[in-house]
Design a protein around this motif. Structure first.
Motif, PDB file in Angstrom:
ATOM      1  N   PRO A  14      -9.154  -1.454  -2.502  1.00  0.00           N
ATOM      2  CA  PRO A  14      -8.152  -0.724  -3.799  1.00  0.00           C
ATOM      3  C   PRO A  14      -8.067   0.699  -3.222  1.00  0.00           C
ATOM      4  CG  PRO A  14     -10.665  -0.595  -4.459  1.00  0.00           C
ATOM      5  CD  PRO A  14     -10.397  -1.199  -2.504  1.00  0.00           C
TER       6      PRO A  14
ATOM      7  N   LYS B 258      -4.612  -3.894  -7.016  1.00  0.00           N
ATOM      8  CA  LYS B 258      -5.075  -2.952  -6.012  1.00  0.00           C
ATOM      9  C   LYS B 258      -5.226  -1.437  -6.166  1.00  0.00           C
ATOM     10  CE  LYS B 258      -2.911  -1.843  -1.314  1.00  0.00           C
ATOM     11  NZ  LYS B 258      -4.423  -2.902  -0.608  1.00  0.00           N
TER      12      LYS B 258
ATOM     13  N   GLY C 216       0.888  -1.347  -0.464  1.00  0.00           N
ATOM     14  CA  GLY C 216      -0.090   0.033   0.058  1.00  0.00           C
ATOM     15  C   GLY C 216       0.951   1.173   0.229  1.00  0.00           C
TER      16      GLY C 216
ATOM     17  N   SER D  35      -8.629  -5.730  -5.730  1.00  0.00           N
ATOM     18  CA  SER D  35      -9.153  -5.805  -4.609  1.00  0.00           C
ATOM     19  C   SER D  35      -9.903  -5.845  -3.498  1.00  0.00           C
ATOM     20  CB  SER D  35      -7.537  -5.026  -4.418  1.00  0.00           C
ATOM     21  OG  SER D  35      -7.513  -5.238  -2.527  1.00  0.00           O
TER      22      SER D  35
END
Length: 200
Positions: A152, A98, A44, A149
């Motif tokens: 996201p 993602k 992330g 994902s």
């Protein structure tokens, strides 16, 4: 009385917003951070608000969030991929994504395949910002061989934080908005207290 409190509250909100943004631009999350695409996909983006994704590829797949009214703009949403993911998608495979980049457009050509991909070599940079859900048709991704994902991250491409001088103006404007009405009220109160004494 209510109006005075509303003005005071509005001024305080403006001061806090301007101050927070100024601090974030200089020392915090509004500073541009460069993140490798592999790290962004795996871990992330942490608390970053303004990012550039090193080594990332804007996917050819895209979905469109149509404008809601005549004065509105269409949203174009594309997956942001690692080179490995981009190669897999080009080979006809479904990819798990993602990171989603999105832009606003009024150009009809940009909402028809193949759309308007940025020129090769353009930095993939923008602000973390979710599009309105009414213009984010996530149910269209499977038809583009994209599996979204569960959590996201959305990046509004080519956007950047408000310039520091606008944040400073917001801070100073909020300060004036909070102080001036209270100053006038205080002066009227003093004048009202002095008036009987002067008549005596």
């Amino acid at each position: 009385m209510l109006l005075r409190y509303l003005v005071l509250f509005g001024g305080i909100v403006m001061m806090i917003t301007g101050c927070n943004s100024l601090i974030s631009q200089q020392f915090g999350t509004h500073q541009l951070r460069t993140v490798a695409i592999e790290d962004a996909v795996d871990k992330g983006l942490g608390d970053a608000d303004f990012v550039e994704l090193d080594g990332a590829v804007i996917g050819e797949a895209f979905i469109v969030g149509a404008a809601l009214r005549s004065t509105d703009e269409d949203y174009v949403l594309r997956p942001i991929l690692s080179p490995k993911q981009a190669a897999a998608w080009s080979a006809g495979k479904k990819v798990s994504v993602k990171l989603i980049g999105w832009t606003e457009t009024r150009d009809p050509a940009c909402v028809q395949a193949p759309g308007c991909l940025p020129p090769t070599g353009t930095p993939i940079r923008g602000l973390l910002s979710e599009p309105t859900w009414r213009k984010n048709p996530v149910e269209d991704w499977p038809g583009q061989r994209v599996e979204l994902s569960p959590d996201p991250l959305y990046i509004q491409l080519n956007e950047k934080p408000m310039a520091w001088y606008w944040n400073l103006a917001l801070l100073l404007g909020g300060l004036l908005l909070a102080i001036i009405p209270e100053s006038f009220r205080h002066r009227r109160k003093i004048a009202a207290l002095d008036k009987p004494a002067s008549n005596a």
